[in-house]
Design a protein around this motif. Structure first.
Motif, PDB file in Angstrom:
ATOM      1  N   UNK A 152       0.828  -1.207   0.000  1.00  0.00           N
ATOM      2  CA  UNK A 152       0.000   0.000   0.000  1.00  0.00           C
ATOM      3  C   UNK A 152       0.864   1.260   0.000  1.00  0.00           C
ATOM      4  N   UNK A 153       1.944   1.225   0.795  1.00  0.00           N
ATOM      5  CA  UNK A 153       2.837   2.385   0.851  1.00  0.00           C
ATOM      6  C   UNK A 153       3.524   2.593  -0.494  1.00  0.00           C
ATOM      7  N   UNK A 154       3.960   1.506  -1.115  1.00  0.00           N
ATOM      8  CA  UNK A 154       4.629   1.592  -2.419  1.00  0.00           C
ATOM      9  C   UNK A 154       3.659   2.073  -3.492  1.00  0.00           C
ATOM     10  N   UNK A 155       2.429   1.549  -3.449  1.00  0.00           N
ATOM     11  CA  UNK A 155       1.448   1.868  -4.481  1.00  0.00           C
ATOM     12  C   UNK A 155       0.906   3.285  -4.346  1.00  0.00           C
ATOM     13  N   UNK A 156       0.487   3.645  -3.142  1.00  0.00           N
ATOM     14  CA  UNK A 156      -0.175   4.937  -2.946  1.00  0.00           C
ATOM     15  C   UNK A 156       0.786   6.045  -2.518  1.00  0.00           C
ATOM     16  N   UNK A 157       1.971   5.653  -2.035  1.00  0.00           N
ATOM     17  CA  UNK A 157       2.925   6.659  -1.582  1.00  0.00           C
ATOM     18  C   UNK A 157       3.948   7.034  -2.638  1.00  0.00           C
ATOM     19  N   UNK A 158       3.875   6.373  -3.785  1.00  0.00           N
ATOM     20  CA  UNK A 158       4.811   6.688  -4.857  1.00  0.00           C
ATOM     21  C   UNK A 158       6.244   6.309  -4.539  1.00  0.00           C
ATOM     22  N   UNK A 159       6.418   5.281  -3.682  1.00  0.00           N
ATOM     23  CA  UNK A 159       7.759   4.837  -3.303  1.00  0.00           C
ATOM     24  C   UNK A 159       8.261   3.835  -4.332  1.00  0.00           C
ATOM     25  N   UNK A 160       9.410   4.123  -4.890  1.00  0.00           N
ATOM     26  CA  UNK A 160      10.014   3.216  -5.876  1.00  0.00           C
ATOM     27  C   UNK A 160      11.481   3.013  -5.509  1.00  0.00           C
ATOM     28  N   UNK A 161      11.758   1.897  -4.841  1.00  0.00           N
ATOM     29  CA  UNK A 161      13.133   1.639  -4.420  1.00  0.00           C
ATOM     30  C   UNK A 161      13.333   0.129  -4.286  1.00  0.00           C
ATOM     31  N   UNK A 162      14.535  -0.356  -4.590  1.00  0.00           N
ATOM     32  CA  UNK A 162      14.798  -1.793  -4.476  1.00  0.00           C
ATOM     33  C   UNK A 162      14.816  -2.222  -3.005  1.00  0.00           C
ATOM     34  N   UNK A 163      14.254  -3.373  -2.729  1.00  0.00           N
ATOM     35  CA  UNK A 163      14.232  -3.888  -1.369  1.00  0.00           C
ATOM     36  C   UNK A 163      14.811  -5.293  -1.343  1.00  0.00           C
ATOM     37  N   UNK A 164      15.528  -5.604  -0.269  1.00  0.00           N
ATOM     38  CA  UNK A 164      16.119  -6.919  -0.085  1.00  0.00           C
ATOM     39  C   UNK A 164      15.124  -7.760   0.714  1.00  0.00           C
ATOM     40  N   UNK A 165      14.230  -8.444  -0.006  1.00  0.00           N
ATOM     41  CA  UNK A 165      13.124  -9.163   0.628  1.00  0.00           C
ATOM     42  C   UNK A 165      13.631 -10.244   1.577  1.00  0.00           C
ATOM     43  N   UNK A 166      14.685 -10.950   1.183  1.00  0.00           N
ATOM     44  CA  UNK A 166      15.202 -12.040   2.016  1.00  0.00           C
ATOM     45  C   UNK A 166      15.637 -11.525   3.385  1.00  0.00           C
ATOM     46  N   UNK A 167      16.303 -10.371   3.409  1.00  0.00           N
ATOM     47  CA  UNK A 167      16.741  -9.801   4.679  1.00  0.00           C
ATOM     48  C   UNK A 167      15.569  -9.416   5.558  1.00  0.00           C
ATOM     49  N   UNK A 168      14.517  -8.879   4.959  1.00  0.00           N
ATOM     50  CA  UNK A 168      13.319  -8.503   5.712  1.00  0.00           C
ATOM     51  C   UNK A 168      12.635  -9.738   6.285  1.00  0.00           C
ATOM     52  N   UNK A 169      12.563 -10.799   5.503  1.00  0.00           N
ATOM     53  CA  UNK A 169      11.939 -12.043   5.960  1.00  0.00           C
ATOM     54  C   UNK A 169      12.749 -12.653   7.103  1.00  0.00           C
ATOM     55  N   UNK A 170      14.072 -12.617   6.978  1.00  0.00           N
ATOM     56  CA  UNK A 170      14.937 -13.151   8.039  1.00  0.00           C
ATOM     57  C   UNK A 170      14.730 -12.403   9.352  1.00  0.00           C
ATOM     58  N   UNK A 171      14.695 -11.071   9.274  1.00  0.00           N
ATOM     59  CA  UNK A 171      14.501 -10.264  10.478  1.00  0.00           C
ATOM     60  C   UNK A 171      13.138 -10.532  11.102  1.00  0.00           C
ATOM     61  N   UNK A 172      12.102 -10.624  10.261  1.00  0.00           N
ATOM     62  CA  UNK A 172      10.760 -10.901  10.766  1.00  0.00           C
ATOM     63  C   UNK A 172      10.694 -12.284  11.403  1.00  0.00           C
ATOM     64  N   UNK A 173      11.382 -13.255  10.801  1.00  0.00           N
ATOM     65  CA  UNK A 173      11.398 -14.607  11.356  1.00  0.00           C
ATOM     66  C   UNK A 173      12.065 -14.661  12.716  1.00  0.00           C
ATOM     67  N   UNK A 174      13.186 -13.951  12.862  1.00  0.00           N
ATOM     68  CA  UNK A 174      13.878 -13.921  14.157  1.00  0.00           C
ATOM     69  C   UNK A 174      13.014 -13.210  15.195  1.00  0.00           C
ATOM     70  N   UNK A 175      12.321 -12.127  14.789  1.00  0.00           N
ATOM     71  CA  UNK A 175      11.420 -11.427  15.712  1.00  0.00           C
ATOM     72  C   UNK A 175      10.303 -12.356  16.190  1.00  0.00           C
ATOM     73  N   UNK A 176       9.766 -13.166  15.263  1.00  0.00           N
ATOM     74  CA  UNK A 176       8.701 -14.100  15.619  1.00  0.00           C
ATOM     75  C   UNK A 176       9.214 -15.182  16.569  1.00  0.00           C
ATOM     76  N   UNK A 177      10.420 -15.683  16.332  1.00  0.00           N
ATOM     77  CA  UNK A 177      10.997 -16.707  17.222  1.00  0.00           C
ATOM     78  C   UNK A 177      11.272 -16.112  18.603  1.00  0.00           C
TER      79      UNK A 177
END
Length: 258
Positions: A125-150
């Motif tokens: 939603x932020x990317x679509x409606x906020x006009x944000x266009x930038x490369x993201x490292x999805x794997x790193x975000x998933x890893x951080x979220x996984x560690x937070x969940x654990x």
């Protein structure tokens, strides 16, 4: 092999039950799970846009706050949801086929899937409606979220036993846990703090999780002080301690003596 298959079936059934009781009985169901974090990000954006001209990173206020708020919620919601596992499944635990471990795994899977869906939708939603266009490292975000969940899983599992055995501990934990939202780097970059505050705040594993998640969103973010090994070890130790406490208390849990 049959025992493993039995645990899979029990876990799947518990996930369906948790979904129906948690979301199926409430108006809006999953829509509320999405609206709540969206409202938080929007509120923080309005407040800090009135205070500062630019976010600490990038050009988008919503993206900056989402990059701190979302990984924090992976921990916060998980730990809170896990702490109530035994109370929510008290009647089912009287059946020998249902173990406390099954109840914990089912809740972990459901909460992680929910938080992952919410995080993905908010970022889109932020990317679509906020006009944000930038490369993201999805794997790193998933890893951080996984560690937070654990980490949330570990703290929540510890609290299952500790809350039941020591009612005063639940109040103390609430007092300690409440300010974490303000001091974990959701609103600021930890590396911008002066010493000794910077060194002290890095003992908080949530600070590292948020830095890790943000580094996946902002390619220019260096995340000075990030120690992935520290937060992974911290999360695994908490989970191991929680399992140990749960194991020695299994009989009392089944007999409803906690």
């Amino acid at each position: 092999m049959k025992l493993i298959e039995q645990h899979f079936r029990v876990t799947a059934a518990l996930i369906v039950r948790e979904m129906s009781t948690r979301y199926g009985s409430k108006p809006g169901g999953y829509l509320w799970a999405i609206f709540d974090p969206v409202a938080h990000v929007a509120m923080m954006t309005v407040i800090f846009q009135a205070i500062a001209r630019m976010p600490a990173l990038g050009l988008s206020f919503p993206l900056f706050f989402a990059s701190g708020y979302l990984p924090f919620t992976f921990y916060q919601r998980m730990s809170s949801f896990m702490a109530g596992t035994m109370k929510a499944n008290k009647t089912l635990l009287s059946y020998p086929v249902v173990s406390p471990f099954d109840a914990i795994i089912s809740r972990f899977i459901l909460q992680f899937m929910t938080d992952a869906l919410v995080a993905a939708m908010i970022l889109l939603m932020i990317i679509e409606f906020g006009g944000v266009a930038m490369p993201m490292y999805i794997a790193g975000m998933v890893q951080a979220a996984g560690v937070a969940a654990v980490l949330g899983l570990g703290i929540g599992t510890i609290n299952i036993v500790m809350f039941a055995r020591f009612p005063l501990y639940e109040q103390i934990f609430g007092i300690i846990n409440r300010p974490l939202f303000m001091v974990s780097g959701v609103f600021f970059l930890p590396e911008t703090l002066p010493n000794p505050f910077r060194d002290f705040i890095l003992y908080n594993p949530l600070v590292h999780i948020i830095m890790w998640f943000r580094s996946g969103i902002y390619s220019e973010y260096r995340a000075d002080g990030l120690d992935k090994g520290y937060v992974i070890e911290f999360a695994l130790v908490c989970f191991a301690l929680g399992l140990m406490l749960l194991t020695v208390s299994t009989r009392e849990i089944r007999e409803d003596r906690l």
